[in-house]
Design a protein around this motif. Structure first.
Motif, PDB file in Angstrom:
ATOM      1  N   UNK A 115      50.137  40.105  42.430  1.00 25.78           N
ATOM      2  CA  UNK A 115      50.101  38.643  42.483  1.00 25.78           C
ATOM      3  C   UNK A 115      51.492  38.100  42.817  1.00 25.78           C
ATOM      4  N   UNK A 116      52.516  38.624  42.150  1.00 28.34           N
ATOM      5  CA  UNK A 116      53.893  38.163  42.382  1.00 28.34           C
ATOM      6  C   UNK A 116      54.381  38.487  43.790  1.00 28.34           C
ATOM      7  N   UNK A 117      53.884  39.561  44.391  1.00 28.18           N
ATOM      8  CA  UNK A 117      54.334  39.982  45.724  1.00 28.18           C
ATOM      9  C   UNK A 117      53.859  39.038  46.819  1.00 28.18           C
ATOM     10  N   UNK A 163      38.709  37.729  43.342  1.00 29.24           N
ATOM     11  CA  UNK A 163      39.821  37.479  42.427  1.00 29.24           C
ATOM     12  C   UNK A 163      41.137  37.948  43.043  1.00 29.24           C
ATOM     13  N   UNK A 164      41.113  39.038  43.788  1.00 29.81           N
ATOM     14  CA  UNK A 164      42.325  39.477  44.496  1.00 29.81           C
ATOM     15  C   UNK A 164      42.764  38.430  45.504  1.00 29.81           C
ATOM     16  N   UNK A 165      41.815  37.850  46.209  1.00 27.89           N
ATOM     17  CA  UNK A 165      42.136  36.883  47.256  1.00 27.89           C
ATOM     18  C   UNK A 165      42.704  35.582  46.690  1.00 27.89           C
ATOM     19  N   UNK A 166      42.349  35.226  45.468  1.00 23.04           N
ATOM     20  CA  UNK A 166      42.785  33.935  44.908  1.00 23.04           C
ATOM     21  C   UNK A 166      44.319  33.789  44.840  1.00 23.04           C
ATOM     22  N   UNK A 220      43.895  35.789  41.222  1.00 17.54           N
ATOM     23  CA  UNK A 220      43.554  35.412  39.850  1.00 17.54           C
ATOM     24  C   UNK A 220      43.690  36.649  38.972  1.00 17.54           C
ATOM     25  N   UNK A 221      44.831  36.791  38.332  1.00  6.39           N
ATOM     26  CA  UNK A 221      45.118  37.976  37.517  1.00  6.39           C
ATOM     27  C   UNK A 221      44.093  38.130  36.400  1.00  6.39           C
ATOM     28  N   UNK A 222      43.801  37.059  35.681  1.00 10.53           N
ATOM     29  CA  UNK A 222      42.820  37.158  34.592  1.00 10.53           C
ATOM     30  C   UNK A 222      41.440  37.511  35.136  1.00 10.53           C
ATOM     31  N   UNK A 223      41.076  36.927  36.266  1.00  8.55           N
ATOM     32  CA  UNK A 223      39.791  37.238  36.888  1.00  8.55           C
ATOM     33  C   UNK A 223      39.699  38.695  37.300  1.00  8.55           C
ATOM     34  N   UNK A 224      40.784  39.235  37.844  1.00  8.24           N
ATOM     35  CA  UNK A 224      40.819  40.656  38.210  1.00  8.24           C
ATOM     36  C   UNK A 224      40.582  41.531  36.979  1.00  8.24           C
TER      37      UNK A 224
END
Length: 183
Positions: free
Chosen positions: A82-84, A38-41, A43-47
């Motif tokens: 995610x934004x970074x 999820x980090x690699x995607x 995917x905030x919701x997945x994280x």
């Protein structure tokens, strides 16, 4: 050869999972793998689905715990991550330990950062418009609760062991698509 290969982050855990017969260890490994992917995607919701209701992160920096606390704090942390656009990373593991309550990972974390973001978080860079490969030596403890969710992360790192400006040709395509889509 790619500068970073995100799949190398979870491949050692998947290899361990493939030979692990202890069901609790399989559960603990699986949730950490899900979190890493999820980090690699990104995917905030997945994280956030991989975490307990009130996660507690401990990021040890110069003797101080600067990790986010609680659902809102951790959500804000991952939203900023995610934004970074710094999710193109490889955690090259030297050590992987698993028990009923925790996964421990240790190795070199290689991450590509936009220069402006690297400077914002205190990494010494000379060009905010460039892209950098930042490498840290890192030890992570991933505690997991009885329901199979991650309680938080306990992170210890060396500070940057390498800060290297990258040429555009060195950037992986997924990073270019994320950070430089008009190019």
């Amino acid at each position: 050869m790619a500068i970073v290969d995100p799949a190398k982050t979870w491949e050692p855990l998947e290899q361990r999972l493939a030979v692990t017969t202890n069901e609790r260890h399989r559960q603990v490994l699986s949730i950490v793998i899900e979190h890493m992917k999820a980090e690699a995607e990104p995917d905030l919701d997945g994280l956030m689905r991989t975490l307990v209701a009130e996660p507690d992160y401990h990021f040890w920096n110069a003797g101080q715990d600067v990790g986010p606390k609680g659902w809102a704090g951790v959500h804000d942390y991952y939203a900023a991550f995610v934004a970074s656009k710094s999710n193109i990373l490889e955690f090259a593991l030297d050590r992987l330990l698993v028990d009923d309550d925790c996964v421990v990972t240790e190795g070199y974390l290689k991450q590509i950062y936009p220069g402006a973001y690297a400077a914002q978080i205190g990494i010494p860079v000379d060009d905010p418009d460039a892209d950098y490969l930042i490498t840290f030596r890192q030890l992570l403890l991933w505690p997991v609760d009885a329901n199979g969710l991650i309680v938080g992360e306990d992170s210890y790192h060396s500070g940057p062991v390498e800060v290297r400006k990258l040429s555009f040709d060195e950037l992986p395509s997924e990073y270019v698509e994320l950070v430089h889509p008009a190019v």
